[in-house]
Design an enzyme around this catalytic site. Structure first.
Site, short mmCIF file in Angstrom:
data_model
loop_
_atom_site.label_atom_id
_atom_site.label_comp_id
_atom_site.label_asym_id
_atom_site.label_seq_id
_atom_site.Cartn_x
_atom_site.Cartn_y
_atom_site.Cartn_z
N ASN A 192 4.52 -7.58 -6.74
CA ASN A 192 4.14 -6.48 -6.88
C ASN A 192 4.48 -5.82 -8.34
OD1 ASN A 192 4.33 -3.08 -6.25
ND2 ASN A 192 3.23 -4.08 -4.67
N GLU A 483 2.47 5.10 -3.58
CA GLU A 483 3.78 4.46 -4.11
C GLU A 483 5.10 5.22 -3.78
OE1 GLU A 483 0.20 2.86 -5.69
OE2 GLU A 483 1.26 4.71 -6.62
N GLU A 507 -6.63 -1.66 -1.18
CA GLU A 507 -7.01 -2.41 -2.47
C GLU A 507 -6.65 -3.83 -2.23
OE1 GLU A 507 -2.88 -0.70 -3.54
OE2 GLU A 507 -4.49 -0.19 -2.03
#
Length: 561
Positions: A192, A483, A507
């Site tokens: 990530n 986020e 996504e």
């Protein structure tokens, strides 16, 4: 609204070690509390006369001070009942009943003469409890080194979990026994933009479990305000979870000033998974709405200019000619446009027409503002101003066109995790939105937090997320934060917090997808704390048709003919 409050006060003797147990309104769920011989607070929970939380220790470890874990005596307990029905500004349920029995335990640490209270609220579908610190001369400013709240399980339960991480929830869910978490952890940690795992057995809340007896247990927290996000660290030999807070850049986990309290720690229990799904316990543990006028708050359906960047390989940036950008100095009229920047007038008008024809309320446009050429990965402080559009994005004309079609544009504020920069521009950015008729913003916090060393889920950042929401309310703007920390029911108190991402979203389908059951687990985990912006709606499963360089295929239950 109907409200009933009944209170009865019990005074415990100076030498008493055990408080009265308390049951839920129907009697299905029971909580017992005692002060152990060493003065340590201990609680346990049973459901339908079967243990679901074995005796579990409580307390906080302080930095450079005597801990708040032991040495306590019980000085008073208070019992009360509360019953109300309230209406949320929006949501799945029009009327929500908030019915619980409460036990307030007041403790004194005898050698320091410091006081700590623990408030328990017992519902038919679970328990909420928090630590409270009344104003006192011997405990004023204090730093939390760690919170040591235990949740002792009765066995090796099946769990649906993601790795504990200070910076991301964007992990695929795993189903395993508690004893198997350690062996699966390494494979569960996928890459990530920002991530900080902390333990081979650390997991995130909301954590859903199922016992061999058919009980469902869910561990989470409610009303996360001015405190660090709680994770759970598992002792996998004894099946005991313990709270594990997110640290700041110095390794400290909370700065408190009495009078104050922690967020609620929550335990939901049922023998019917549907009751876990339908529970309003998290919302009920949050404060009522803070706003007098909520007429401007309304959930919307939107489409967006973003999937063609994620899946189609198109850029957020306007040009390929700039190795770096300095706001106020870079002149975009002197560079060559790349010709494939999706946030352009013609493309956005097509989205507007589509939305108007098919009943969508708004159109999100990512990549509309200058600075995307070098926005990511540089720990850049002054990255965006949230005000200046690219030359091919006419903010005035596009908003007027959208309004003429009965739809709106949805603002996008990617902060690049430069939080100070966002706060320095926030007022002007919200004023710009008011000027052109935007009433909602999708904010984002991709990358490592600036100032450096802070984490996405620490106390400092949690205060920022709420600051952005309350400032937006002054301009009648709804917020959809990506986020950010996972929700804990604050949408009841601040209903312009209209949604969050805070999970592995759609996504990832552009990169090969998630496990088939990922989406079906989210309602029992991520969605316990509030609504989710999951952006579903993919109709082309073969990514190579959108981008020849992308060979991924969306995981789906659909089969091609």
């Amino acid at each position: 609204m109907k409200k009933l409050i009944l209170s009865v006060l019990f005074i415990a003797g100076a030498l008493a070690a055990k408080a009265e147990g308390i049951s839920s309104p129907s009697g299905k769920l029971t909580l017992n509390f005692e002060v152990a011989e060493n003065g340590m607070p201990v609680y346990e929970v049973s459901y339908k006369n079967q243990a679901v939380i074995k005796p579990s220790k409580m307390g906080l470890e302080l930095k450079n001070e005597r801990n708040l874990q032991d040495g306590f005596k019980l000085i008073k307990t208070s019992n009360s009942e509360f019953d109300e029905t309230w209406q949320p500004v929006w949501g799945e349920t029009k009327n929500i009943r908030n019915h619980y029995n409460e036990l307030l335990v007041e403790l004194e640490q005898t050698d320091t003469q410091r006081f700590m209270n623990i408030r328990f609220r017992v519902y038919d579908d679970g328990v909420g409890f928090r630590y409270e610190f009344p104003q006192q001369k011997n405990l004023v400013y204090f730093v939390v080194k760690e919170e040591h709240t235990q949740f002792a399980m009765t066995g090796d339960h099946t769990a649906w979990w993601i790795p504990g991480d200070y910076d991301t929830q964007e992990y695929d869910y795993n189903e395993s026994k508690l004893s198997e978490i350690r062996g699966l952890m390494q494979g569960a940690i996928t890459g990530n933009a920002s991530q900080t795992t902390f333990s081979p057995t650390g997991v995130q809340t909301s954590l859903q479990m199922k016992t061999a007896d058919g009980f469902y247990i869910n561990l989470h927290e409610a009303a996360l305000v001015d405190y660090s996000c709680m994770h759970l660290n598992l002792d996998d030999k004894n099946f005991v979870f313990e709270s594990w807070l997110t640290p700041d850049a110095q390794g400290d986990k909370g700065y408190l000033q009495s009078p104050c309290h922690t967020p609620w720690r929550t335990v939901m229990v049922s023998d019917d998974a549907r009751e876990i799904l339908a529970s309003n316990l998290i919302l009920n543990l949050n404060d009522p709405c803070k706003y007098a006028d909520t007429s401007w708050i309304k959930p919307v359906k939107y489409i967006g200019v973003w999937w063609e960047m994620i899946a189609g390989g198109k850029p957020w940036a306007y040009t390929f000619d700039l190795p770096s950008v300095k706001l106020g100095e870079t002149d975009y009229t002197k560079v060559k446009p790349n010709g494939i920047h999706p946030a352009n007038n013609a493309n956005v008008k097509n989205y507007i027409d589509f939305a108007a024809k098919h009943g969508f309320d708004q159109i999100l446009v990512e990549g509309w503002n200058i600075g995307w050429e070098d926005w990511f990965g540089h720990n850049k402080d002054y990255v965006f101003d949230f005000l200046s559009p690219y030359p091919d994005f006419d903010i005035k004309a596009l908003n007027e066109y959208a309004h003429s079609k009965g739809v709106r544009l949805l603002m996008h504020h990617e902060t690049s995790s430069s939080v100070r920069n966002y706060e320095r521009h926030m007022e002007a950015a919200y004023q710009l939105m008011n000027k052109y008729g935007y009433n909602a913003v999708k904010s984002g916090y991709v990358g490592n937090i600036i100032p450096r060393g802070e984490h996405h889920y620490g106390q400092w950042m949690n205060n920022h997320y709420l600051y952005a929401v309350t400032e937006a309310a002054k301009y009648k703007i709804m917020v959809n934060a990506h986020e950010a920390v996972r929700p804990t029911g604050l949408c009841r108190t601040y209903p312009n917090l209209i949604g969050n991402e805070s999970a592995r979203g759609t996504e990832y389908e552009a990169f090969g997808g998630s496990k088939p059951f990922h989406t079906t687990i989210l309602p029992f985990t991520r969605l316990q704390g509030g609504p989710m912006d999951y952006t579903p709606g993919i109709f082309e499963m073969d990514m190579s048709k959108l981008n020849p360089n992308n060979n991924a295929h969306v995981n789906t239950t659909l089969h091609a003919n």
